[in-house]
Enzyme design. Structure first.
Site, PDB file in Angstrom:
ATOM      1  N   ARG A 166       0.804  -1.220   0.000  1.00 14.10           N
ATOM      2  CA  ARG A 166       0.000   0.000   0.000  1.00 14.10           C
ATOM      3  C   ARG A 166       0.844   1.281   0.000  1.00 14.10           C
ATOM      4  O   ARG A 166       0.463   2.271  -0.598  1.00 14.10           O
ATOM      5  CB  ARG A 166      -0.889  -0.014   1.241  1.00 14.10           C
ATOM      6  CG  ARG A 166      -2.329   0.171   0.859  1.00 14.10           C
ATOM      7  CD  ARG A 166      -3.253   0.125   1.985  1.00 14.10           C
ATOM      8  NE  ARG A 166      -2.604  -0.116   3.262  1.00 14.10           N
ATOM      9  CZ  ARG A 166      -3.240  -0.544   4.330  1.00 14.10           C
ATOM     10  NH1 ARG A 166      -4.517  -0.787   4.262  1.00 14.10           N
ATOM     11  NH2 ARG A 166      -2.636  -0.733   5.474  1.00 14.10           N
ATOM     12  N   LYS A 224       1.137 -19.361   5.513  1.00 17.23           N
ATOM     13  CA  LYS A 224       0.270 -19.721   6.615  1.00 17.23           C
ATOM     14  C   LYS A 224      -0.099 -18.468   7.398  1.00 17.23           C
ATOM     15  O   LYS A 224       0.653 -17.500   7.305  1.00 17.23           O
ATOM     16  CB  LYS A 224       0.931 -20.779   7.490  1.00 17.23           C
ATOM     17  CG  LYS A 224       2.002 -20.240   8.437  1.00 17.23           C
ATOM     18  CD  LYS A 224       2.535 -21.324   9.299  1.00 17.23           C
ATOM     19  CE  LYS A 224       1.894 -21.347  10.658  1.00 17.23           C
ATOM     20  NZ  LYS A 224       2.559 -20.527  11.674  1.00 17.23           N
ATOM     21  N   HIS A 250       7.027 -23.560   5.922  1.00 20.49           N
ATOM     22  CA  HIS A 250       8.476 -23.374   5.758  1.00 20.49           C
ATOM     23  C   HIS A 250       9.281 -24.526   6.354  1.00 20.49           C
ATOM     24  O   HIS A 250      10.432 -24.720   5.993  1.00 20.49           O
ATOM     25  CB  HIS A 250       8.928 -22.006   6.291  1.00 20.49           C
ATOM     26  CG  HIS A 250       9.088 -21.920   7.768  1.00 20.49           C
ATOM     27  ND1 HIS A 250       8.026 -21.734   8.619  1.00 20.49           N
ATOM     28  CD2 HIS A 250      10.188 -21.991   8.559  1.00 20.49           C
ATOM     29  CE1 HIS A 250       8.482 -21.697   9.866  1.00 20.49           C
ATOM     30  NE2 HIS A 250       9.777 -21.851   9.861  1.00 20.49           N
ATOM     31  N   LYS A 305      13.204 -26.738   5.153  1.00 17.90           N
ATOM     32  CA  LYS A 305      14.417 -26.901   5.966  1.00 17.90           C
ATOM     33  C   LYS A 305      15.201 -28.104   5.440  1.00 17.90           C
ATOM     34  O   LYS A 305      14.619 -29.160   5.192  1.00 17.90           O
ATOM     35  CB  LYS A 305      14.055 -27.110   7.447  1.00 17.90           C
ATOM     36  CG  LYS A 305      13.516 -25.841   8.116  1.00 17.90           C
ATOM     37  CD  LYS A 305      13.221 -26.109   9.581  1.00 17.90           C
ATOM     38  CE  LYS A 305      12.475 -24.962  10.220  1.00 17.90           C
ATOM     39  NZ  LYS A 305      13.319 -23.873  10.686  1.00 17.90           N
ATOM     40  N   GLU A 349      11.080 -23.859  21.558  1.00 16.99           N
ATOM     41  CA  GLU A 349      11.591 -22.520  21.274  1.00 16.99           C
ATOM     42  C   GLU A 349      11.878 -21.798  22.582  1.00 16.99           C
ATOM     43  O   GLU A 349      11.235 -22.064  23.597  1.00 16.99           O
ATOM     44  CB  GLU A 349      10.564 -21.714  20.493  1.00 16.99           C
ATOM     45  CG  GLU A 349      10.242 -22.310  19.134  1.00 16.99           C
ATOM     46  CD  GLU A 349       9.283 -21.421  18.368  1.00 16.99           C
ATOM     47  OE1 GLU A 349       9.762 -20.582  17.602  1.00 16.99           O
ATOM     48  OE2 GLU A 349       8.062 -21.561  18.555  1.00 16.99           O
ATOM     49  N   ASP A 355      -0.819 -22.818  15.512  1.00 15.30           N
ATOM     50  CA  ASP A 355       0.405 -22.170  15.028  1.00 15.30           C
ATOM     51  C   ASP A 355       1.476 -23.184  14.612  1.00 15.30           C
ATOM     52  O   ASP A 355       2.231 -22.937  13.677  1.00 15.30           O
ATOM     53  CB  ASP A 355       0.949 -21.254  16.144  1.00 15.30           C
ATOM     54  CG  ASP A 355       2.131 -20.415  15.699  1.00 15.30           C
ATOM     55  OD1 ASP A 355       2.004 -19.734  14.661  1.00 15.30           O
ATOM     56  OD2 ASP A 355       3.172 -20.423  16.379  1.00 15.30           O
ATOM     57  N   HIS A 399       3.409 -27.429  10.915  1.00 21.13           N
ATOM     58  CA  HIS A 399       4.798 -27.905  10.958  1.00 21.13           C
ATOM     59  C   HIS A 399       4.932 -29.300  11.584  1.00 21.13           C
ATOM     60  O   HIS A 399       5.589 -30.189  11.028  1.00 21.13           O
ATOM     61  CB  HIS A 399       5.679 -26.933  11.746  1.00 21.13           C
ATOM     62  CG  HIS A 399       5.573 -25.500  11.302  1.00 21.13           C
ATOM     63  ND1 HIS A 399       5.407 -25.149   9.988  1.00 21.13           N
ATOM     64  CD2 HIS A 399       5.609 -24.334  11.992  1.00 21.13           C
ATOM     65  CE1 HIS A 399       5.361 -23.814   9.900  1.00 21.13           C
ATOM     66  NE2 HIS A 399       5.462 -23.313  11.098  1.00 21.13           N
ATOM     67  N   LYS A 442       6.701 -22.408  23.575  1.00 20.56           N
ATOM     68  CA  LYS A 442       7.492 -21.175  23.636  1.00 20.56           C
ATOM     69  C   LYS A 442       8.141 -21.090  25.019  1.00 20.56           C
ATOM     70  O   LYS A 442       7.619 -21.643  25.990  1.00 20.56           O
ATOM     71  CB  LYS A 442       6.580 -19.958  23.475  1.00 20.56           C
ATOM     72  CG  LYS A 442       5.729 -19.973  22.221  1.00 20.56           C
ATOM     73  CD  LYS A 442       6.502 -19.513  21.026  1.00 20.56           C
ATOM     74  CE  LYS A 442       5.624 -19.404  19.795  1.00 20.56           C
ATOM     75  NZ  LYS A 442       6.392 -19.436  18.561  1.00 20.56           N
TER      76      LYS A 442
HETATM   77  C1  BG6 Z   1       6.105 -20.090  12.611  1.00 22.83           C
HETATM   78  C2  BG6 Z   1       5.262 -19.841  13.840  1.00 22.83           C
HETATM   79  O1  BG6 Z   1       5.331 -20.677  11.608  1.00 22.83           O
HETATM   80  O2  BG6 Z   1       7.187 -20.945  12.949  1.00 22.83           O
HETATM   81  C3  BG6 Z   1       6.102 -19.246  14.948  1.00 22.83           C
HETATM   82  O3  BG6 Z   1       4.203 -18.957  13.530  1.00 22.83           O
HETATM   83  C4  BG6 Z   1       7.325 -20.096  15.201  1.00 22.83           C
HETATM   84  O4  BG6 Z   1       5.349 -19.095  16.151  1.00 22.83           O
HETATM   85  C5  BG6 Z   1       8.064 -20.410  13.923  1.00 22.83           C
HETATM   86  O5  BG6 Z   1       8.163 -19.386  16.088  1.00 22.83           O
HETATM   87  C6  BG6 Z   1       9.181 -21.414  14.152  1.00 22.83           C
HETATM   88  O6  BG6 Z   1       9.956 -21.531  13.002  1.00 22.83           O
HETATM   89  P1  BG6 Z   1      11.501 -21.877  13.068  1.00 22.83           P
HETATM   90  O7  BG6 Z   1      11.917 -21.934  11.640  1.00 22.83           O
HETATM   91  O8  BG6 Z   1      12.168 -20.778  13.846  1.00 22.83           O
HETATM   92  O9  BG6 Z   1      11.597 -23.188  13.761  1.00 22.83           O
END
Ligand code: BG6
Length: 483
Positions: free
Chosen positions: A51, A147, A177, A181, A215, A234, A239, A330
């Site tokens: 935008r 996502k 994603h 990896k 994490e 999430d 994942h 987390k």
């Molecule tokens: C994302 C989530 O898809 O993946 C995040 O929304 C998460 O909450 C992240 O932290 C983790 O990805 P990676 O590549 O750091 O393991």
């Protein structure tokens, strides 16, 4: 080892949401690194669309700043100046008509056309409609969607149906994603390019599997998104589910997009509904220095989980009786993602004076310190009988592969290049996403209907106590969380 970088075809890539966080942190730095690697033809064009009113020069400066910050490159690196020459910018009103004709004018005939929707899902429909309506996208174009792909089965179906009005399934690249990896792709290499593991890869020999994505970060800064999502939406629905599929699926007949995705889909469809006692949710507490989940999410009554552990069963011939324990959270003790396959103990020990052999364990470390560790029994050296000891066969991919192994491309680099190459193997198909929601929906709904609160856990811990009990009651233990 010789690097094999095969340049992709000449392309025009439009990034919707080019001024946003994902573009700055991942997409632009990823493209830069591929450019430096020699994979992107110098004639290619990357067009930012958002935008903000700005011209090409201003966007180039913005992109250069992001690349300096997130790709760790020097401001005056000549390759940066060359790369930003590929960039252009068109101010776009996703919900109006402004900018679309200009964008059309920028697209070159004969180049691969890809459109990256790095925007809120609420805008996917508007953008898809205008791309098609203005004749900017055609039957050869590809779209990339990020996502979250829906927040439940109904919304994912609606999104799929909406995209299907304008694009065929083979044009839609749904990003997870994790699939980009390197070590996640290695799961397939380990399983299907070796004869060692596959014959043992079933309920007869595998006692259980643990999948951990831990994490250290909290949700501060993105609390309002996260609070409406939680760890299941999430991380688990996408994942973790993908990791589970790659570990549990049957060998595809070929490494081909639909063959791979067909097999993953069968796993998701074979997941048994979770029993209420098979899941533990947690919420991290404050630790004196940093706020706890409730403060970070700015929602004192929130019941959203920042941690989840679950025992998952797969109802098919291969896995009947072998549980898969999944956990993610987390603010845990360390940042680590790994998959641990614990095999069964030998059925009979011939070494009666020195204790029973322990079960073999194969750990695949996805990040950090990517590698594999296989625990095997050997004899302790020295006289005095046959004393057994378990030792690791430890391999770090970086050490094993030298410089090339140390330089693992980021997931986005690989995935964007796959879009240009037209390879959907590492992207989620619409039916796969829907099946994953069909399994998670009842878990989420049961929680929403209950009055329970997540179990508290300390930041820097391994998660709530209750999650330990999930394993203990099966006479098993979680592996320690450490990087
Ligand atoms: C994302 C989530 O898809 O993946 C995040 O929304 C998460 O909450 C992240 O932290 C983790 O990805 P990676 O590549 O750091 O393991």
């Amino acid at each position: 080892m010789v690097s094999r970088v095969i340049p992709v075809e000449d392309f025009d890539l439009v990034i919707f949401g080019a001024t946003g966080d994902l573009a700055h942190r991942k997409i632009l730095p990823g493209l830069f690194r591929r450019f430096v690697a020699g994979q992107i033809p110098e004639t290619s064009r990357i067009i930012g669309a958002a935008r903000t009113e700005q011209d090409d020069e201003a966007f180039r400066a913005e992109a250069a700043r992001a690349i300096v910050e997130f790709a760790g490159v020097k401001k005056n690196d000549p390759r940066l100046a060359q790369f930003v020459e590929l960039l252009g910018y068109t101010a776009i009103d996703a919900r109006g008509e402004g900018g679309w004709n200009e964008l059309k004018g920028r697209m070159r005939e004969g180049a691969v056309h890809a459109f990256y929707f790095s925007v809120a899902p609420a805008l996917f429909g508007d953008i898809a409609e205008r791309l098609a309506g203005h004749g900017i996208a055609d039957a050869q174009s590809r779209i990339v969607v990020e996502k979250p792909f829906g927040r439940d089965l109904a919304s994912a179906r609606a999104l799929n149906a909406m995209l299907a009005q304008h694009f065929d399934e083979h044009q839609i690249y749904r990003i997870d994603h994790y699939l980009g990896k390197e070590t996640v792709q290695n799961l397939m290499a380990v399983r299907f390019a070796n004869v060692l593991f596959e014959p043992l890869w079933n309920a007869q020999y595998v006692d259980h599997v643990q999948i951990t994505v831990a994490e250290t970060v909290g949700v501060a800064g993105r609390g309002s998104y996260y609070d409406k999502s939680g760890a299941i939406r999430d991380m688990v629905q996408n994942h973790m589910m993908q990791l589970l599929c790659l570990i549990a699926m049957e060998p595809p007949y070929h490494f081909d997009p639909d063959a791979v995705r067909d097999e993953k889909l069968k796993v998701i469809r074979a997941l048994e509904p979770l029993e209420p006692g098979d899941i533990v949710r947690g919420q991290y507490q404050a630790d004196g220095k940093e706020p706890g989940y409730l403060e970070a999410a700015e929602n004192p009554d929130s019941r959203t989980e920042s941690y989840v552990a679950m025992k998952v069963r797969i109802s098919n011939w291969r896995w009947q009786g072998t549980p898969f324990y999944l956990r993610t959270g987390k603010k845990l003790r360390a940042r680590t993602s790994e998959i641990a396959i614990t095999f069964k103990e030998p059925p009979h020990s011939i070494f009666d004076d020195t204790g029973a052999p322990k079960a073999n364990e194969l750990v695949i470390r996805l990040q950090p310190n990517e590698g594999m560790n296989l625990k095997v029994m050997i004899k302790e050296p020295g006289p005095g009988g046959m004393r057994l000891v378990q030792v690791p066969l430890d391999m770090s991919f970086a050490d094993a592969l030298g410089a090339e192994g140390a330089d693992m491309p980021d997931a986005y680099e690989r995935l964007i290049m796959d879009v240009i190459r037209g390879n959907q193997t590492l992207f989620m198909r619409g039916d796969e996403v829907e099946a994953a929601w069909a399994w998670t929906d009842p878990i989420i709904n049961a929680w929403e209907d209950s009055k329970r609160r997540p179990e508290p856990y300390d930041p820097g811990s391994s998660g709530p106590e209750e999650a330990l009990r999930l394993m203990h009651r099966d006479n098993r233990r979680w592996r320690e969380i450490r990087s």
